[in-house]
Design a protein around this motif. Structure first.
Motif, PDB file in Angstrom:
ATOM      1  N   MET A   1      13.467  87.026  97.610  1.00 13.28           N
ATOM      2  CA  MET A   1      13.935  88.100  98.478  1.00 13.28           C
ATOM      3  C   MET A   1      14.852  87.527  99.543  1.00 13.28           C
ATOM      4  SD  MET A   1      11.598  91.107  99.632  1.00 13.28           S
ATOM      5  CE  MET A   1      12.350  92.683  99.555  1.00 13.28           C
ATOM      6  N   THR A   2      15.740  88.330 100.017  1.00 15.12           N
ATOM      7  CA  THR A   2      16.769  87.791 100.881  1.00 15.12           C
ATOM      8  C   THR A   2      16.557  88.162 102.326  1.00 15.12           C
ATOM      9  OG1 THR A   2      19.118  87.677 101.187  1.00 15.12           O
ATOM     10  CG2 THR A   2      18.222  89.793 100.639  1.00 15.12           C
ATOM     11  N   ASP A 358       3.418  80.874  96.563  1.00 15.60           N
ATOM     12  CA  ASP A 358       3.204  82.087  97.367  1.00 15.60           C
ATOM     13  C   ASP A 358       4.252  82.062  98.462  1.00 15.60           C
ATOM     14  OD1 ASP A 358       2.341  84.105  99.041  1.00 15.60           O
ATOM     15  OD2 ASP A 358       0.265  83.414  99.170  1.00 15.60           O
ATOM     16  N   ASP A 359       5.285  82.905  98.304  1.00 15.07           N
ATOM     17  CA  ASP A 359       6.444  82.816  99.196  1.00 15.07           C
ATOM     18  C   ASP A 359       6.225  83.514 100.526  1.00 15.07           C
ATOM     19  OD1 ASP A 359       8.799  82.695 100.514  1.00 15.07           O
ATOM     20  OD2 ASP A 359       9.969  83.846  99.058  1.00 15.07           O
ATOM     21  N   GLN A 360       5.662  82.771 101.448  1.00  8.95           N
ATOM     22  CA  GLN A 360       5.578  83.229 102.826  1.00  8.95           C
ATOM     23  C   GLN A 360       5.500  81.971 103.671  1.00  8.95           C
ATOM     24  OE1 GLN A 360       3.462  86.798 103.340  1.00  8.95           O
ATOM     25  NE2 GLN A 360       5.021  87.050 104.895  1.00  8.95           N
ATOM     26  N   ASP A 440       6.408  75.406 103.455  1.00 12.06           N
ATOM     27  CA  ASP A 440       7.595  76.090 103.969  1.00 12.06           C
ATOM     28  C   ASP A 440       8.165  77.080 102.947  1.00 12.06           C
ATOM     29  OD1 ASP A 440       7.306  74.775 106.336  1.00 12.06           O
ATOM     30  OD2 ASP A 440       8.837  73.262 105.916  1.00 12.06           O
ATOM     31  N   ARG A 441       7.398  78.134 102.686  1.00 10.15           N
ATOM     32  CA  ARG A 441       7.782  79.206 101.775  1.00 10.15           C
ATOM     33  C   ARG A 441       8.008  78.718 100.341  1.00 10.15           C
ATOM     34  NH1 ARG A 441      12.459  82.820 103.800  1.00 10.15           N
ATOM     35  NH2 ARG A 441      11.810  83.853 101.881  1.00 10.15           N
ATOM     36  N   PRO A 442       6.944  78.461  99.607  1.00  7.75           N
ATOM     37  CA  PRO A 442       7.093  78.018  98.217  1.00  7.75           C
ATOM     38  C   PRO A 442       7.737  79.097  97.346  1.00  7.75           C
ATOM     39  CG  PRO A 442       4.839  77.671  99.017  1.00  7.75           C
ATOM     40  CD  PRO A 442       5.539  78.543 100.022  1.00  7.75           C
ATOM     41  N   GLU A 443       8.871  78.760  96.746  1.00  5.63           N
ATOM     42  CA  GLU A 443       9.518  79.723  95.838  1.00  5.63           C
ATOM     43  C   GLU A 443       9.298  79.249  94.402  1.00  5.63           C
ATOM     44  OE1 GLU A 443      11.781  82.660  96.976  1.00  5.63           O
ATOM     45  OE2 GLU A 443      12.693  81.853  98.772  1.00  5.63           O
ATOM     46  N   TRP A 444      10.376  78.956  93.663  1.00 10.78           N
ATOM     47  CA  TRP A 444      10.186  78.670  92.233  1.00 10.78           C
ATOM     48  C   TRP A 444       9.576  77.290  91.990  1.00 10.78           C
ATOM     49  CZ3 TRP A 444      13.491  80.877  87.886  1.00 10.78           C
ATOM     50  CH2 TRP A 444      13.952  82.166  88.194  1.00 10.78           C
ATOM     51  N   MET A 457      10.885  74.713  98.431  1.00 12.27           N
ATOM     52  CA  MET A 457      10.356  75.218  99.699  1.00 12.27           C
ATOM     53  C   MET A 457      11.601  75.720 100.432  1.00 12.27           C
ATOM     54  SD  MET A 457       7.173  74.389  99.284  1.00 12.27           S
ATOM     55  CE  MET A 457       6.906  73.847  97.584  1.00 12.27           C
ATOM     56  N   THR A 458      11.790  77.025 100.446  1.00 13.33           N
ATOM     57  CA  THR A 458      13.133  77.533 100.734  1.00 13.33           C
ATOM     58  C   THR A 458      13.573  77.304 102.181  1.00 13.33           C
ATOM     59  OG1 THR A 458      14.645  79.339 100.221  1.00 13.33           O
ATOM     60  CG2 THR A 458      12.557  79.945 101.258  1.00 13.33           C
ATOM     61  N   ASN A 459      12.685  77.462 103.145  1.00  6.88           N
ATOM     62  CA  ASN A 459      12.970  77.208 104.571  1.00  6.88           C
ATOM     63  C   ASN A 459      11.753  77.665 105.372  1.00  6.88           C
ATOM     64  OD1 ASN A 459      13.203  80.086 105.246  1.00  6.88           O
ATOM     65  ND2 ASN A 459      15.204  80.017 104.276  1.00  6.88           N
ATOM     66  N   PRO A 515      17.118  76.429  98.941  1.00  2.00           N
ATOM     67  CA  PRO A 515      16.868  76.411  97.495  1.00  2.00           C
ATOM     68  C   PRO A 515      15.796  77.433  97.140  1.00  2.00           C
ATOM     69  CG  PRO A 515      15.828  74.516  98.561  1.00  2.00           C
ATOM     70  CD  PRO A 515      16.683  75.177  99.596  1.00  2.00           C
ATOM     71  N   ASP A 516      15.977  78.118  96.027  1.00  2.00           N
ATOM     72  CA  ASP A 516      15.051  79.192  95.648  1.00  2.00           C
ATOM     73  C   ASP A 516      14.813  79.111  94.138  1.00  2.00           C
ATOM     74  OD1 ASP A 516      13.781  81.604  95.121  1.00  2.00           O
ATOM     75  OD2 ASP A 516      14.939  82.759  96.566  1.00  2.00           O
ATOM     76  N   GLY A 517      15.742  79.628  93.311  1.00  2.00           N
ATOM     77  CA  GLY A 517      15.589  79.523  91.861  1.00  2.00           C
ATOM     78  C   GLY A 517      15.671  78.066  91.417  1.00  2.00           C
TER      79      GLY A 517
HETATM   80 CA    CA Z   1      14.403  83.558  98.745  1.00  2.00          CA
END
Ligand code: CA
Ligand code: FEO
Ligand code: CA
Ligand code: CA
Length: 620
Positions: A1-2, A358-360, A440-444, A457-459, A515-517
């Motif tokens: 999500m952006t 878990d992206d938070q 730090d926000r785990p994404e893919w 870890m996107t940010n 970084p995300d995908g």
């Molecule tokens: Ca994202």
């Protein structure tokens, strides 16, 4: 999500799991952490590869390099249309609103004075918010055997989200029909596609279907039938929302992951207060202001008839792409949290292993391991995703870590919960209790062929205390972590290191942040997609990295204010599908992509088909 709907940005983890700073009292500087890691290799490699003196050498070596394409320069990557490496080309497929089969209802975009998409049409059209996806090839008979086709297959596509003004032409719904437009635009899109005369297109197909917020679903695993999922209304389970990224099982099914599900719920009663559990998942009075609760009580947190509807979301959902009449199945054994993607691999003894983020901000990395061999379980009519153990990661400062089981057999968990169904439904809280490491926000997450597991870890702009696995505070640029489990993915211990700090690419030609995908291809390339404001006015982008030598090159940039997400390939990896999500954030003065630039046509989320002009493997 952006950033446009940055629910990910709210901190809803009240636990105080800070093992490194509190217990070990280690203050890790960025330089210390980067030492010996690829972060340093990447920076220094580029310092030299940018020098023209080495360019000729590189050209001569090109054939042997894992990554042989010419990078898109920073200066080219900021326009209203995509750019791609000069050895590559792209085309557009299935933008939001196109019919899922030829001859279906045509797109009727939001225009001044127009009622926008029709709810009934949107059920038969591609959804909005293109995100994770998988290409399932059709098979053809060869002389001796059956072969997967590279020119025809089923594409399963997540449709994560679309804001009301884009989808229904107004900010707040004024009727149930308005709500239905939005509900039908969410979910999953399944199309059958083929390459004809060099162009990919949708085709008539028995498997093409839309799964949306009202599609009947099944619930399976330990939480199925539990009172936590029961409503006074006795309504059957239905729908999936905020389908972020994805996974694919070795047995040929698609996994779609429910991320910011809290945003679709609101409370019509001003007296409503979230429970402690609801607060931990970010539920509040108006969610993301979709306003579904205004006309559909199922999404009204204060409705006495639908008290537990919110517990029916936040799961990984399994879909059989080849059986269009089979309901999607929510696999509760994998836990309930804001699922980014689900990276499935086969571990020791043929057990199914699923890695999940878990992206938070300050939430966790999870792993599921099936109880026994996936194939023998399936032969006995049991889903490998229904029976097994769920773990959460603790990353220790010394480069090792432990997978902590989330089980009611743990006395600390049993003081808080009554049974395993509660543990899974409130997996975040169980993970708080066992002392998981807030990330730090785990994404893919993606599993590389050498057994390293990579995770973005996107940010995390709210981190104030750095620790070894999250070494920057605040972490504005994000980083990529990797770990290697013992016992071929099934063990409870691992070693880890930092693959790259995105901040180390600043001031280089290969700069990226957020970084995300992520995808580790079978040759060892790491594809990185970004979602966030990029430095140097770059649009969001896709890069390819070689972990062996630190080489990173930009292969593609998107359009103004989009996000690049989703990676699928044909079996020969000579066609890749990626997505532009929310191009221009819907603003036609920013971009009209994929329409020709005219300043008025609303931009549309779309799939982008990438090929190498010489027909080579993508990334080479
Ligand atoms: Ca994202
Ligand atoms: Fe849907 Fe965390 O990205
Ligand atoms: Ca997104
Ligand atoms: Ca994402």
């Amino acid at each position: 999500m952006t950033h446009e709907h940055e629910e990910d940005d709210f901190v809803v983890n009240p636990s105080d799991n800070r093992p490194f700073t509190d217990v070990l009292k280690v203050h890790v500087s960025r330089r210390d952490v980067a030492k010996g890691s690829l972060a340093v290799a990447a920076t220094s490699f580029f310092a030299s590869s940018d020098a023209s003196a080495t360019w000729g050498w590189w050209r001569r070596r090109k054939r042997k390099e894992l990554i042989g394409f010419t990078p898109v320069p920073v200066a080219a990557g900021n326009g209203p249309v995509p750019t791609i490496s000069e050895e590559y080309e792209y085309s557009v497929l299935i933008p939001w609103g196109d019919p899922i089969v030829p001859g279906g209802p045509a797109f009727d975009p939001v225009r001044p004075g127009n009622a926008a998409q029709q709810a009934e049409d949107q059920k038969h059209q591609v959804g909005i918010g293109h995100d994770g996806m998988t290409f399932f090839p059709r098979w053809k008979r060869g002389r001796w055997w059956w072969y997967p086709r590279n020119d025809r297959g089923i594409l399963c596509l997540n449709c994560e989200f679309g804001i009301n003004p884009r989808v229904m032409g107004k900010s707040t719904p004024e009727s149930l029909d308005d709500v239905r437009i939005s509900q039908h635009a969410h979910g999953v899109t399944i199309v059958e596609i083929r390459k004809k005369n060099g162009q990919w297109e949708t085709m008539k197909s028995k498997v093409a279907r839309r799964i949306h917020a009202n599609t009947p679903v099944e619930v399976s695993g330990p939480v199925a039938g539990h009172p936590l999922l029961a409503n006074a209304a006795h309504n059957e389970p239905a729908g999936t929302v905020n389908n972020c990224a994805n996974g694919e099982t070795p047995w040929g099914t698609y996994l779609t992951c429910e991320e910011n599900f809290n945003g679709y719920f609101g409370a019509t009663s001003p007296d409503w207060e979230p429970t402690e559990e609801q607060a931990r998942y970010g539920f509040d009075n108006d969610g993301f202001n979709y306003g579904w609760e205004l006309f559909d009580p199922r999404f009204d947190l204060s409705s006495p008839d639908y008290q537990n509807e919110n517990n029916r979301f936040g799961w990984v959902v399994e879909i059989d792409p080849r059986r269009p009449h089979k309901k999607p199945v929510k696999r509760t054994a994998l836990g309930r949290f804001k699922h980014e993607n689900a990276a499935v691999t086969l571990g020791k003894g043929g057990r199914a292993v699923v890695y999940m983020g878990d992206d938070q901000r300050f939430d966790y990395v999870y792993k599921f391991v099936s109880e026994s061999n996936a194939w023998s379980m399936r032969a006995r009519g049991k889903s490998p995703l229904d029976h097994g153990k769920l773990y959460v990661a603790r990353f220790d400062d010394d480069g090792t870590g432990e997978w902590l089981e989330l089980t009611i057999d743990n006395p600390a968990i049993a003081t808080r919960f009554n049974d395993q169904a509660e543990v899974l439904t409130y997996a975040r809280i169980a993970a708080d209790i066992v002392g998981a490491t807030p990330m730090d926000r785990p994404e893919w997450i993606s599993v590389a062929p050498d057994g390293w597991v990579y995770g973005t870890m996107t940010n995390n702009s709210q981190r104030t205390e750095p620790n070894a696995p999250n070494p920057e505070a605040p972490n504005n640029d994000g980083h990529i972590l990797r770990w290697k489990d013992t016992d071929r993915f099934t063990g409870t211990t691992f070693k880890w290191d930092i693959f790259i700090l995105a901040s180390s690419t600043r001031e280089t030609e290969n700069v990226f942040t957020d970084p995300d995908g992520l995808w580790a291809d079978p040759d060892g390339r790491i594809f990185i997609q970004t979602d966030g404001g990029q430095p140097d006015e770059l649009n969001n982008q896709m890069l390819v990295a070689n972990p062996k030598n630190g080489d990173i090159r930009r292969i593609f940039t998107g359009v103004t204010d989009d996000e690049i997400t989703g990676i699928a390939v044909t079996p020969d990896r000579r066609t890749m599908f990626i997505n532009t999500q929310h191009p221009g954030n819907g603003d036609p003065t920013a971009t009209n992509f994929p329409a020709p630039t005219d300043g008025v046509t609303p931009p549309r989320d779309a799939t982008i088909v990438i090929t190498r002009k010489d027909g080579g493997v993508i990334g080479s």
